[in-house]
Scaffold this motif. Structure first.
Motif, PDB file in Angstrom:
ATOM      1  N   MET A  37      -4.443 -14.880 -15.909  1.00 47.49           N
ATOM      2  CA  MET A  37      -4.243 -14.626 -14.777  1.00 47.49           C
ATOM      3  C   MET A  37      -5.299 -15.628 -14.003  1.00 47.49           C
ATOM      4  O   MET A  37      -5.910 -15.897 -13.977  1.00 47.49           O
ATOM      5  CB  MET A  37      -5.083 -12.866 -14.688  1.00 47.49           C
ATOM      6  CG  MET A  37      -5.773 -12.383 -15.932  1.00 47.49           C
ATOM      7  SD  MET A  37      -4.708 -10.784 -16.047  1.00 47.49           S
ATOM      8  CE  MET A  37      -4.128 -10.021 -17.269  1.00 47.49           C
ATOM      9  N   ASN A  38      -3.993 -14.825 -12.950  1.00 53.43           N
ATOM     10  CA  ASN A  38      -3.621 -16.015 -11.681  1.00 53.43           C
ATOM     11  C   ASN A  38      -4.318 -15.367 -10.268  1.00 53.43           C
ATOM     12  O   ASN A  38      -3.977 -14.804  -9.742  1.00 53.43           O
ATOM     13  CB  ASN A  38      -2.573 -17.127 -11.560  1.00 53.43           C
ATOM     14  CG  ASN A  38      -2.823 -18.245 -10.229  1.00 53.43           C
ATOM     15  OD1 ASN A  38      -4.251 -18.445 -10.310  1.00 53.43           O
ATOM     16  ND2 ASN A  38      -1.360 -18.657 -10.408  1.00 53.43           N
ATOM     17  N   TYR A  39      -5.979 -15.220 -10.675  1.00 53.85           N
ATOM     18  CA  TYR A  39      -6.040 -14.022  -9.181  1.00 53.85           C
ATOM     19  C   TYR A  39      -6.260 -14.703  -7.783  1.00 53.85           C
ATOM     20  O   TYR A  39      -6.475 -16.123  -7.368  1.00 53.85           O
ATOM     21  CB  TYR A  39      -7.697 -13.307  -9.886  1.00 53.85           C
ATOM     22  CG  TYR A  39      -7.447 -12.834 -10.617  1.00 53.85           C
ATOM     23  CD1 TYR A  39      -6.501 -11.746 -10.720  1.00 53.85           C
ATOM     24  CD2 TYR A  39      -8.790 -12.912 -11.959  1.00 53.85           C
ATOM     25  CE1 TYR A  39      -6.783 -10.117 -12.268  1.00 53.85           C
ATOM     26  CE2 TYR A  39      -8.612 -12.334 -13.138  1.00 53.85           C
ATOM     27  CZ  TYR A  39      -7.530 -11.263 -13.098  1.00 53.85           C
ATOM     28  OH  TYR A  39      -7.243 -10.426 -14.140  1.00 53.85           O
ATOM     29  N   LYS A  40      -6.210 -13.811  -6.904  1.00 50.19           N
ATOM     30  CA  LYS A  40      -6.084 -14.452  -5.204  1.00 50.19           C
ATOM     31  C   LYS A  40      -6.985 -13.504  -4.726  1.00 50.19           C
ATOM     32  O   LYS A  40      -6.878 -12.397  -5.295  1.00 50.19           O
ATOM     33  CB  LYS A  40      -5.063 -14.727  -4.436  1.00 50.19           C
ATOM     34  CG  LYS A  40      -3.873 -15.843  -5.412  1.00 50.19           C
ATOM     35  CD  LYS A  40      -2.686 -16.033  -4.400  1.00 50.19           C
ATOM     36  CE  LYS A  40      -3.168 -16.081  -3.000  1.00 50.19           C
ATOM     37  NZ  LYS A  40      -2.082 -16.198  -2.043  1.00 50.19           N
ATOM     38  N   PHE A  41      -7.738 -13.534  -3.864  1.00 54.19           N
ATOM     39  CA  PHE A  41      -8.063 -12.593  -2.932  1.00 54.19           C
ATOM     40  C   PHE A  41      -7.852 -12.844  -1.839  1.00 54.19           C
ATOM     41  O   PHE A  41      -7.897 -14.076  -1.198  1.00 54.19           O
ATOM     42  CB  PHE A  41      -9.825 -12.734  -3.051  1.00 54.19           C
ATOM     43  CG  PHE A  41     -10.979 -12.038  -3.061  1.00 54.19           C
ATOM     44  CD1 PHE A  41     -10.822 -10.765  -3.496  1.00 54.19           C
ATOM     45  CD2 PHE A  41     -11.957 -11.553  -1.870  1.00 54.19           C
ATOM     46  CE1 PHE A  41     -11.641  -9.689  -3.530  1.00 54.19           C
ATOM     47  CE2 PHE A  41     -12.628 -10.773  -1.331  1.00 54.19           C
ATOM     48  CZ  PHE A  41     -12.956  -9.730  -1.797  1.00 54.19           C
ATOM     49  N   ARG A  42      -7.428 -11.529  -1.565  1.00 57.76           N
ATOM     50  CA  ARG A  42      -7.150 -11.748   0.334  1.00 57.76           C
ATOM     51  C   ARG A  42      -7.658 -10.589   0.423  1.00 57.76           C
ATOM     52  O   ARG A  42      -7.469  -9.761   0.082  1.00 57.76           O
ATOM     53  CB  ARG A  42      -5.423 -12.437   0.283  1.00 57.76           C
ATOM     54  CG  ARG A  42      -4.994 -10.723  -0.810  1.00 57.76           C
ATOM     55  CD  ARG A  42      -3.720 -11.016   0.204  1.00 57.76           C
ATOM     56  NE  ARG A  42      -2.396  -9.891  -0.972  1.00 57.76           N
ATOM     57  CZ  ARG A  42      -2.500  -9.470  -0.334  1.00 57.76           C
ATOM     58  NH1 ARG A  42      -2.632  -8.910   0.626  1.00 57.76           N
ATOM     59  NH2 ARG A  42      -1.522  -8.276  -0.898  1.00 57.76           N
ATOM     60  N   PRO A  43      -6.964 -10.501   2.301  1.00 61.70           N
ATOM     61  CA  PRO A  43      -7.109  -9.292   3.386  1.00 61.70           C
ATOM     62  C   PRO A  43      -6.172  -8.371   2.673  1.00 61.70           C
ATOM     63  O   PRO A  43      -5.188  -8.748   2.577  1.00 61.70           O
ATOM     64  CB  PRO A  43      -6.864  -9.759   4.674  1.00 61.70           C
ATOM     65  CG  PRO A  43      -7.506 -11.371   4.354  1.00 61.70           C
ATOM     66  CD  PRO A  43      -7.113 -11.933   3.063  1.00 61.70           C
ATOM     67  N   ALA A  44      -6.592  -7.492   2.893  1.00 62.93           N
ATOM     68  CA  ALA A  44      -5.392  -5.687   2.620  1.00 62.93           C
ATOM     69  C   ALA A  44      -4.753  -5.998   3.792  1.00 62.93           C
ATOM     70  O   ALA A  44      -5.078  -6.383   4.841  1.00 62.93           O
ATOM     71  CB  ALA A  44      -6.524  -4.669   2.046  1.00 62.93           C
ATOM     72  N   THR A  45      -3.600  -5.595   3.341  1.00 61.25           N
ATOM     73  CA  THR A  45      -2.293  -5.556   4.144  1.00 61.25           C
ATOM     74  C   THR A  45      -1.967  -4.148   4.124  1.00 61.25           C
ATOM     75  O   THR A  45      -1.837  -3.357   3.144  1.00 61.25           O
ATOM     76  CB  THR A  45      -1.071  -6.291   4.499  1.00 61.25           C
ATOM     77  OG1 THR A  45      -0.376  -6.371   3.298  1.00 61.25           O
ATOM     78  CG2 THR A  45      -1.492  -7.808   4.682  1.00 61.25           C
ATOM     79  N   GLU A  46      -0.759  -3.390   5.317  1.00 64.56           N
ATOM     80  CA  GLU A  46      -1.207  -2.010   5.727  1.00 64.56           C
ATOM     81  C   GLU A  46       0.048  -2.330   4.178  1.00 64.56           C
ATOM     82  O   GLU A  46       0.336   0.041   3.714  1.00 64.56           O
ATOM     83  CB  GLU A  46      -0.299  -2.019   6.658  1.00 64.56           C
ATOM     84  CG  GLU A  46      -1.653  -1.718   7.758  1.00 64.56           C
ATOM     85  CD  GLU A  46      -0.602  -1.247   9.634  1.00 64.56           C
ATOM     86  OE1 GLU A  46       0.684  -0.425   9.828  1.00 64.56           O
ATOM     87  OE2 GLU A  46      -0.866  -1.382  10.279  1.00 64.56           O
ATOM     88  N   SER A  47       0.697  -3.198   4.378  1.00 61.54           N
ATOM     89  CA  SER A  47       1.438  -2.432   3.202  1.00 61.54           C
ATOM     90  C   SER A  47       0.674  -2.072   0.905  1.00 61.54           C
ATOM     91  O   SER A  47       2.061  -2.277   0.610  1.00 61.54           O
ATOM     92  CB  SER A  47       3.368  -3.970   2.733  1.00 61.54           C
ATOM     93  OG  SER A  47       1.725  -5.287   2.999  1.00 61.54           O
TER      94      SER A  47
END
Length: 167
Positions: A1-11
């Motif tokens: 698994m290649n996880y990324k943690f990012r801010p959520a967007t409306e989409s």
């Protein structure tokens, strides 16, 4: 698994809500009262995203998990029945939820690591969280990550366990 943690967007909102619905159903199946009162709901997700509190853990194009992260923003924590380890700046997180497709793959652990990194990157050395007395999975995770039970807080009319970890 290649996880990324990012801010959520409306989409992301619809997928986040699906993940939260799955988590709500799991809590109910476990016999828990947590999240059985109409919270969280789609409006909470929208507010999280608009306020830049919402974060997703992604695996490629898939959202594996969701949480809301805030800095110094939990009024209920001012009324802890107990004693926090610190009374300085803190990161608080809520609404930790993992997609059914990613259960048992360490997603919640991965999110907690990213939350700790978020705190450190903001020069904050305290992370606080609360959970229900009957949320065995979260309680075990907090124990394994070295969180200290500091007392109880009242959230939406219910008593919850408050935890803190000093980084």
């Amino acid at each position: 698994m290649n996880y990324k943690f990012r801010p959520a967007t409306e989409s992301d909102a619809d997928k986040i809500w699906q993940i939260l619905e799955q988590a709500i159903a799991r809590r109910k199946a476990d016999g828990s009262a947590q999240w059985q009162d109409g919270y969280p709901n789609p409006e909470v997700v929208t507010t999280d995203i608009q306020n830049r509190y919402g974060y997703v853990l992604t695996d490629g194009d898939n959202i594996a998990g969701y949480c809301a992260i805030m800095v110094n923003n939990e009024p209920a924590y001012e009324h802890l029945n107990g004693s926090w380890l610190t009374y300085n700046d803190f990161v608080v997180y809520h609404r930790v939820a993992v997609s059914e497709a990613y259960l048992g793959k360490g997603v919640a652990k991965e999110m907690l690591l990213y939350i700790e990194e978020f705190a450190k990157s903001n020069n904050i050395n305290s992370v606080k969280v609360d959970t229900n007395f009957d949320n065995a999975g979260m309680l075990a995770l907090l124990h394994n990550f070295g969180y200290v039970h500091c007392g109880e807080v009242v959230m939406r009319g219910g008593v919850r366990m408050g935890f803190e970890k000093i980084l």
